[in-house]
Design an enzyme around this catalytic site. Structure first.
Site, PDB file in Angstrom:
ATOM      1  N   SER A 165      -1.069   9.238  -0.574  1.00 20.94           N
ATOM      2  CA  SER A 165      -1.395   7.870  -0.943  1.00 20.94           C
ATOM      3  C   SER A 165      -2.849   7.807  -1.401  1.00 20.94           C
ATOM      4  O   SER A 165      -3.757   8.252  -0.701  1.00 20.94           O
ATOM      5  CB  SER A 165      -1.186   6.941   0.262  1.00 20.94           C
ATOM      6  OG  SER A 165      -1.577   5.632  -0.051  1.00 20.94           O
ATOM      7  N   GLY A 166      -3.047   7.272  -2.590  1.00 26.18           N
ATOM      8  CA  GLY A 166      -4.385   7.213  -3.154  1.00 26.18           C
ATOM      9  C   GLY A 166      -4.727   8.370  -4.051  1.00 26.18           C
ATOM     10  O   GLY A 166      -5.848   8.439  -4.568  1.00 26.18           O
ATOM     11  N   THR A 170       0.908   6.585  -8.881  1.00 23.21           N
ATOM     12  CA  THR A 170       1.375   5.417  -9.637  1.00 23.21           C
ATOM     13  C   THR A 170       0.718   5.341 -11.006  1.00 23.21           C
ATOM     14  O   THR A 170       1.376   5.045 -12.010  1.00 23.21           O
ATOM     15  CB  THR A 170       1.078   4.141  -8.835  1.00 23.21           C
ATOM     16  OG1 THR A 170       1.710   4.232  -7.550  1.00 23.21           O
ATOM     17  CG2 THR A 170       1.596   2.918  -9.562  1.00 23.21           C
ATOM     18  N   ASN A 214      -5.774   3.891  -0.060  1.00 20.52           N
ATOM     19  CA  ASN A 214      -5.544   3.529  -1.455  1.00 20.52           C
ATOM     20  C   ASN A 214      -5.451   2.014  -1.557  1.00 20.52           C
ATOM     21  O   ASN A 214      -4.809   1.370  -0.725  1.00 20.52           O
ATOM     22  CB  ASN A 214      -4.253   4.189  -1.967  1.00 20.52           C
ATOM     23  CG  ASN A 214      -4.045   3.963  -3.453  1.00 20.52           C
ATOM     24  OD1 ASN A 214      -4.937   3.494  -4.142  1.00 20.52           O
ATOM     25  ND2 ASN A 214      -2.876   4.296  -3.939  1.00 20.52           N
ATOM     26  N   SER A 217      -1.395   1.300  -3.151  1.00 18.01           N
ATOM     27  CA  SER A 217      -0.487   2.346  -2.682  1.00 18.01           C
ATOM     28  C   SER A 217       0.962   1.896  -2.828  1.00 18.01           C
ATOM     29  O   SER A 217       1.336   0.784  -2.437  1.00 18.01           O
ATOM     30  CB  SER A 217      -0.781   2.675  -1.218  1.00 18.01           C
ATOM     31  OG  SER A 217       0.149   3.620  -0.729  1.00 18.01           O
ATOM     32  N   SER A 218       1.786   2.751  -3.406  1.00 17.19           N
ATOM     33  CA  SER A 218       3.221   2.467  -3.529  1.00 17.19           C
ATOM     34  C   SER A 218       3.872   2.722  -2.174  1.00 17.19           C
ATOM     35  O   SER A 218       3.821   3.839  -1.651  1.00 17.19           O
ATOM     36  CB  SER A 218       3.854   3.361  -4.593  1.00 17.19           C
ATOM     37  OG  SER A 218       3.318   3.094  -5.853  1.00 17.19           O
ATOM     38  N   GLY A 445       3.865  11.564  -1.086  1.00 20.04           N
ATOM     39  CA  GLY A 445       3.571  12.939  -0.731  1.00 20.04           C
ATOM     40  C   GLY A 445       3.629  13.169   0.768  1.00 20.04           C
ATOM     41  O   GLY A 445       3.912  12.261   1.566  1.00 20.04           O
ATOM     42  N   GLU A 447       2.723  13.370   4.441  1.00 21.70           N
ATOM     43  CA  GLU A 447       1.818  12.519   5.207  1.00 21.70           C
ATOM     44  C   GLU A 447       1.751  12.997   6.653  1.00 21.70           C
ATOM     45  O   GLU A 447       2.777  13.386   7.239  1.00 21.70           O
ATOM     46  CB  GLU A 447       2.290  11.053   5.187  1.00 21.70           C
ATOM     47  CG  GLU A 447       2.120  10.368   3.839  1.00 21.70           C
ATOM     48  CD  GLU A 447       2.437   8.884   3.905  1.00 21.70           C
ATOM     49  OE1 GLU A 447       2.891   8.437   4.981  1.00 21.70           O
ATOM     50  OE2 GLU A 447       2.237   8.189   2.904  1.00 21.70           O
TER      51      GLU A 447
END
Length: 1473
Positions: A165-166, A170, A214, A217-218, A445, A447
């Site tokens: 994330s970040g 996206t 992020n 973040s999605s 990804g 985590e």
């Protein structure tokens, strides 16, 4: 391995572990010998370290040569290991500001946390159609590779984008979709591409949120399939989502936010249409204020603007505004539901209730259109079935709060699912089914947090599956490469994570046991944890499962990337995702919002997929078989993940791994710990391991021979077979171990480290050869110095002897000269004396002879005196005759001059006579004079009886009138001729300035002229009557004088006499005379009308064809010809401007005849035909700048209003100009880069100094591309040939020079911009030799433009950026003086372009040096002063269109008989016979 051990010599660079920097550089202080246990190292900071090593695996990793520093493909490195990868990424990211790097088939993307100017349309144009291996790494390069593979092989593609994330997943997915929208669509986005791009802001609003890592973040995974048609254009799309994080709707940790859409609604609460939602600030809602006040606003974003962008996207996708408001009402209701206060009551808090005046619940019920009392009741109660009876049981306060939150999550989940379904229906292909698609996977990804729960478990499970697919695909590519080269290879071992996947999804795996525990009535996390321990630690131990020492409700899984500990707390609830049925039934019965009812409609029994895909509806046991969904969240996720893997396995995957360089979100800050952690997690290092396990370094035989020719035997130009045989013979001597290399069909393969060994051997051989060359050169220099000294000595001697000899010769020459001077002087003195004596003698003789002659003359003069008189008389007569001749000539000349002046005056008087006013004055005077004459004649006739004298006066007047009649007749003919000439002259005079006013005045004058003409005819007839009357009077007088009886006089004479005359003789004749005169006047009137009609017909015949049928036939045939199609070869053979001249004459003819309808119809037919021809060849009308509408003063204006058609013709001019340029650009575009950058017009510059790793295709690239590139490369001759053909065609059609200059200016900009953009994105082009080649190629183009005289239009000036870029590659780049000279020279390049070229500069031989970072920083400092706040510009705008101005050219005075019209056009009917 022995060859690699030799590289551990003194001074060799190695990598050693470091707790802070992960890996640091060090140098060996002494040679390492086999058997040594310690290695002496000097760290980069100067410290000396003695490290104990256990060879060979314990030796520190070797560093790559400096020449490979900053390589854009990690697999091209000589040593493939973790420190080399980390260092190369750091150098590219920090020193070169390059965020993209290849690692085989993987694109590694580092998030810069800054806006970079590398995603514009000019960058898309630069990457479009280019091979992936030729360009700098970029997300557009991966997209282009997928697009080209899809169109070439007609096979579906997938782009898998993963990362933390970040990390920028996206954004990478958005740029990928944007690339497909531009490349797969038209120049302007069509509705399909616009809808595909419009889905991004919607999904970001409802699926993205701010986290600690992020700001955008999605919180879900998505797979977008972009469908393409047969022509490669986008015709539709489809989206699949995975595992939405619904728990974020009700809970956020500190410094995080809920989904963006909630904050956008709260920020837009003051809008008129939003006031019905009863929203307040985000801090007033429980579901949006849990992250703290600092997280309410994201820096750099505006929630109001984002909501407007989201609403526009909904509109583009076909969602009506009323349905958008319904969606916003549901979202606002979720926020109000979170503020519902549920209070505990009863003993021990076993009951709960909602206050009757709870405002939040009232607003929630009103927004969704449900009963407030029912919703308040079922939020605090639940229904149970006991003994076949339904009982209602109150819930405790905590359970009621959980039920409320579960309802909020379920509503949001259903709304999210409905939105995705609505987007898919809007993106679905309508006209045809997609032939192939490219899928873009944007998924979370790997985590790992301090506390990991069910979401992290599912995410890491998905990454395990993706990593397995990635490993197998990379292994398959390696296997295909070895099979294609027919290598005797053994199976490559790589770590397969199938055991870990089996632990999760296998039989009695973690998911099976979790689902089983969820089905248990009293299942708990503790019970599930005990089952896990028993199954995977005691009964069937798994190497990837462990139990924590200090916890009984947690478990550890050894993933491929890291070891993660999961807390069991919350697993069961999240897997069940339970929501009670009673609140759902209330929402289902909503009558205010149709969307609410649609969200919660039940699927029919046995009817496929559930309408509640992410949760269960819990109801009473009696209806459990029908109402409870058996699919848990884990089971659904496993099914969707398996479907995703099947889709990915059926496509050709392309991988993008996004790396987060730091956790502080600082621009261009690199944290090696975080980077290594993500490199291990995303599979990049696994790719390195797989490549290193085989033969990571591979060279074609030609490349190997070119690089290592000094180590091989033989030389000169050899064939491919000889080169291959030479390599195969020399390698066993260079590398004794045959396991370290292998020969393929077209390449030679090396294991890791062998290329570095070859580089060392090459350097040693070059060093030894250098010593030998130095010895020979020094000997040659000594011999040359001795020869020069000897030659100088001999030369000095020769010059000295010559000087002495010349001195002796001078003395002898001076002596001889003195003798000659003496002799000559004596001769001159004697000669002067002689000449003086002779001159005196001659003078005396002359005076004497003159005296005697004068005496003789006087005697003769006295004797011949009479002859002198006679001579004087003759001479006087001759003089007078000459005078008379001269006077006669002068008089003649004066007469000629006066006659010429008189003629000029006559012409001026005639011109005045032509004018309408002059004619009007003459006619007016003549009319008055005639009236006076008539009155005078009448008066004289009445006075006839007064006497004979009056008759004589009348006869005189009649005689005068006869003379005047003759004059008037001549004047009539002159006036008629002048009027006709005036009408003809009016057609050719330029009276366009007066317009319709002068046309009306001209018509009025014509009417007056016709009236005057009729009056003139009447007066002329009157004159004839008077003349006949005078003749009759003479006859009667004659009869009277002769005394002839009246009866003998003819009767008709009485009829022609006046009444007064008749009174003289008899009264009975009066009636007969009156009747006769009336009949004569009637006949005269009819005759005048006939003559007037004849004059009108004659005037019409002067302007048009007298045959209406022939006229109609001509115009119909002409209109048909304008709409017909002429062959291209026939059109090119026509004289320039023939078609325009014919159309101009036809329109002018129609306008002169007064037929405005036919003039407009002919112009309309011509415009329609030209539009059809242009449309058939492609290209739409895009008018930019029109030339001014001017008219020549010498041209007669058209009476027909053709302004609209004139505008249409102007638009057609611009359309034809743009289409001509479009066709030329299409033909030039494929050959610009190969011709101007890649072609080698100067032979021998490439040489053998090829950079290590250069000119090698990237691993995993299409082998057919290598074969295509191996063919003949277009040269500058092809470009000049295309430009020459265009210039010849335009010159043949007599195009104005200014317009031709504008056209070639546009094409030159395309050539310069395309070449410069490609140069800025290709590292292999940035070298000294290539700069020289480019400069030579550009000079050829510059010379061609100057030879055609096209430099005046600015075409040559547009080549300046490319010329300066080529010069930048050739100049020195070491000292500060070089930097200052560079800055002053490269004025046409921007700061970003100069720095980019310096960064990409790559030495192609060992004699060159890489540009140092200090020099680049010095240049940047100097360029800051010059920039002056200009916006950053890296690439030039290839699509820039220069405004075009069409010069005004007045039409030449052409006539139909002057045109050479070919018979092939079949328009001979236009000529009159």
């Amino acid at each position: 391995m022995i060859g690699t051990m030799e590289l551990y010599a003194k001074g060799a660079s190695v990598w050693v572990p470091d707790p802070e920097a992960v890996w640091v550089s060090a140098k060996l202080l002494k040679d390492y010998n086999l058997g040594d246990e310690n290695v002496v190292l000097q760290i980069s900071d100067g410290r000396v370290r003695h490290t104990h090593m256990v060879p060979p695996s314990g030796l520190p990793p070797l560093a790559n040569p400096d020449i490979l520093e900053g390589e854009n493909d990690l697999t091209a490195l000589s040593f493939l290991h973790e420190p080399a990868v980390l260092h190369n990424l750091r150098v590219r990211f920090l020193d070169y500001s390059s965020i993209y790097t290849y690692c085989g088939i993987v694109l590694v993307a580092l998030n810069p946390y800054d806006q970079l100017p590398i995603y514009g349309e000019e960058v898309i144009d630069a990457y479009s159609g280019q091979d992936m291996a030729d360009m700098e790494p970029h997300i557009f390069s991966v997209a282009e590779e997928a697009y080209r593979t899809m169109t070439r092989e007609e096979k579906n593609q997938s782009i898998i984008i993963s990362g933390e994330s970040g990390a920028g997943k996206t954004v990478s997915a958005k740029f990928t979709m944007r690339y497909f929208a531009v490349v797969g669509g038209a120049a302007q986005q069509t509705s399909v591409e616009e809808r595909v791009l419009a889905s991004n802001p919607i999904m970001e609003s409802i699926g993205n949120a701010k986290t600690t890592r992020n700001d955008n973040s999605s919180r879900f995974g998505k797979y977008i399939e972009i469908g393409f048609g047969r022509k490669g254009d986008i015709i539709g799309a489809n989206m699949r989502t995975y595992l939405l994080e619904k728990s974020r709707v009700v809970f956020q940790v500190l410094q995080e936010r809920n989904y963006h859409i909630f904050y956008q609604l709260c920020a837009s609460r003051d809008l008129p249409e939003m006031r019905v939602l009863k929203l307040g600030g985000a801090e007033t809602f429980r579901y949006t204020n849990q992250g703290g006040e600092d997280s309410m606003q994201i820096p750099g974003t505006d929630d109001v603007v984002d909501l407007e962008r989201t609403r526009n996207a909904f509109t583009i996708l076909g969602v009506p505004p009323d349905q958008q408001m319904e969606l916003f009402r549901i979202l606002a209701a979720v926020l109000h539901l979170g503020n519902v206060n549920i209070q505990a009551s009863g003993r021990g808090g076993d009951r709960s209730y909602i206050d009757g005046e709870e405002r939040s619940l009232s607003v929630f019920s009103k927004l969704l259109g449900v009963e407030r009392t029912q919703m308040a009741h079922w939020l605090c109660h639940r229904r149970l079935a006991v003994g076949g009876e339904m009982l209602v049981k109150p819930m405790p306060g905590q359970q009621s709060l959980e039920a409320r939150d579960a309802l909020a999550k379920h509503v949001y989940g259903q709304l999210f699912t409905w939105t995705v379904t609505r987007l898919n229906s809007a993106l679905r292909a309508q006209s045809e089914q997609p032939k192939s698609f490219i899928g873009v996977l944007d998924i979370y990804g790997f985590e790992t947090f301090e506390r990991n729960s069910f979401e992290q478990f599912c995410i890491n499970y998905a990454n395990e599956k993706l990593q397995q697919q990635f490993n197998r695909h990379v292994f398959q590519l390696e296997q295909e490469e070895y099979v294609r080269e027919e290598l005797p290879w053994s199976r490559i071992e790589f770590s397969d994570n199938q055991p870990c996947i089996a632990l999760i999804e296998g039989q009695l795996g973690l998911l099976d046991l979790l689902d089983e525990e969820c089905r248990m009535p009293k299942g708990s996390e503790e019970s599930w944890a005990r089952k896990l321990y028993d199954q995977h630690q005691s009964n069937n131990p798994s190497p990837h499962f462990r139990k924590p020492r200090m916890s009984n409700t947690a478990f550890i899984i050894l993933h491929f990337a890291d070891t993660v500990q999961y807390e069991c707390d919350g697993f069961l609830d999240k897997n069940r995702d339970t929501v009670f049925e009673e609140p759902i039934n209330i929402l289902r019965a909503s009558q205010v919002s149709p969307l609410v009812s649609e969200l919660f409609q039940q699927e029919p029994v046995g009817g496929g997929k559930s309408s509640l895909p992410n949760g269960n509806l819990r109801s009473g046991p009696g209806k459990r078989a029908q109402r409870e969904h058996k699919l848990t969240v884990g089971f659904q996720f496993r099914q969707s993940l398996q479907l995703l893997m099947d889709t990915l396995n059926s496509t050709t995957p392309h991988y993008v791994r996004c790396i987060k360089p730091n956790d502080l979100k600082e621009p261009f800050v690199f944290d090696p710990k975080r980077a290594v952690q993500q490199l291990r997690a995303c599979g990049v290092l696994e790719t390195i391991r797989i490549s290193a396990a085989g033969y990571p370094s591979r060279w074609t035989y030609a490349e190997f021979f070119s690089r290592y020719r000094v180590l091989l035997r033989g030389g000169g130009v050899q064939t491919q077979e000889q080169i291959q045989a030479s390599c195969q013979m020399a390698l066993p001597e260079l590398i004794p171990d045959p396991e370290q290399y292998c020969f393929g069909k077209t390449k030679v393969f090396f294991r890791a480290g062998q290329v570095a060994l070859l580089e060392r051997l090459r350097a040693e051989r070059l060093r030894a050869a250098g010593v030998i060359i130095q010895s020979w050169v020094r000997g040659w220099l000594g011999r040359r110095r001795y020869i020069k000294t000897r030659w100088a000595t001999l030369t000095i001697q020769r010059y000295t002897r010559g000087a002495l000899a010349r001195r002796l010769a001078d003395i002898l020459r001076y002596t001889k000269a003195a003798l000659v001077i003496q002799k000559t002087y004596r001769m001159v003195a004697i000669r002067q004396m002689f000449l003086m004596i002779r001159e005196a003698t001659v003078t005396i003789q002359a005076f004497t002879r003159g005296l005697l002659a004068r005496r003789q003359y006087r005697l003769v003069r006295k004797r011949w005196h009479k002859a002198v008189l006679l001579q004087s008389a003759v001479r006087g007569w001759l003089t007078r005759r000459a005078y008379r001749r001269v006077r006669a000539a002068i008089v003649l000349m004066q007469c000629c001059v006066r006659r010429r002046a008189a003629r000029r005056e006559l012409v001026k008087l005639k011109a005045e006579a032509r004018s309408v006013e002059k004619f009007r004055e003459l006619n007016k005077g003549m009319e008055v004079k005639l009236m006076q004459l008539q009155l005078r004649a009448d008066l004289k006739v009445r006075c006839w009886g007064h006497g004979r004298s009056l008759l004589f006066l009348c006869l005189q007047e009649v005689q005068a009138l006869r003379v005047e009649r003759n004059c008037l007749g001549k004047e009539k003919e002159d006036l008629t001729t002048r009027l006709l000439e005036q009408e003809t002259a009016q057609e050719v005079q330029a009276v366009a300035q007066e317009g319709k006013t002068l046309t009306a005045e001209l018509d009025e004058e014509r009417r007056k002229y016709q009236g005057l003409l009729r009056e003139f005819t009447r007066l002329e007839q009157r004159y004839e009557n008077l003349r006949e009357m005078s003749m009759l009077t003479e006859v009667l007088t004659h009869y009277i004088q002769l005394h002839i009886p009246l009866a003998w006089v003819p009767a008709f004479l009485f009829c022609l006499c006046d009444v007064s005359i008749m009174q003289i003789y008899s009264t009975p004749c009066l009636c007969i005379t009156v009747r006769f005169l009336e009949n004569q006047l009637r006949s005269q009137r009819s005759q005048e009308e006939a003559e007037l009609e004849a004059l009108r017909l004659q005037a019409k015949r002067m302007c048009s064809d007298p045959s209406p049928s022939a006229d109609q036939q001509v115009w119909s045939r002409m209109s048909g010809l304008a709409a017909s199609d002429v062959r291209v070869d026939s059109a090119l053979s026509l004289p320039p401007g023939l078609a325009a001249s014919v159309l101009f004459l036809c329109v002018r003819q129609a306008d002169c005849s007064g037929d405005k309808t036919r003039a407009r119809s002919l112009c309309t037919a011509a415009v329609t035909a030209m539009k059809g021809a242009l449309k058939e060849k492609g290209g739409g009308l895009q008018a930019e700048e029109h030339h001014p509408n001017r008219e020549d003063e010498d041209l007669v204006p058209l009476t027909s209003d053709l302004s609209e058609l004139n505008r249409a013709l102007s638009d057609l001019c611009i359309q034809a100009y743009q289409q001509l340029l479009s066709i030329s650009e299409t033909r030039l575009q494929p050959i610009i880069v190969p011709a101007m950058l890649e072609s080698e017009m100067i032979p021998g510059l490439s040489g053998s100094g090829v950079k290590l790793g250069n000119f090698r295709k990237r691993a995993g690239s299409d082998p057919r591309a290598v074969e295509r590139n191996a063919g003949e490369t277009p040269s500058m001759a092809a470009v000049l040939r295309e430009l020459g053909a265009l210039h010849t065609a335009l010159s043949r059609q007599a195009l104005p020079p200014t317009l031709m200059e504008q056209a070639f200016r546009q094409l030159t900009h395309l050539l310069s911009a395309s070449a410069l953009n490609s140069l800025l994105l290709r590292k292999d082009m940035c070298s000294w030799s290539r700069g020289l080649q480019i400069r030579y190629n550009v000079s050829q183009l510059e010379e061609w433009l100057r030879s055609r005289g096209l430099q005046a239009g600015g075409a040559v000036a547009l080549l300046e950026p490319l010329i300066q870029a080529a010069q930048l590659l050739q100049v020195g780049k070491k000292t500060e003086a070089d930097a200052q000279a560079l800055v002053h020279t490269c004025t046409a390049l921007s700061t970003q372009q100069i720095v980019k070229i310096l960064t990409l500069y790559t030495p192609h031989s060992d004699l060159e040096e890489r540009v140092t970072l200090n020099f680049i920083r010095t240049v940047q400092g100097l360029l800051k002063e010059r920039s002056g706040g200009q916006p950053p510009q890296l690439l030039m705008d290839v699509r820039r269109v220069f405004p075009v101005t069409f010069p005004y050219l007045p039409p030449p005075p052409v006539r139909a008989d002057q045109l050479d019209i070919p018979d092939s056009l079949k328009i001979s009917f236009l000529r009159r016979p």
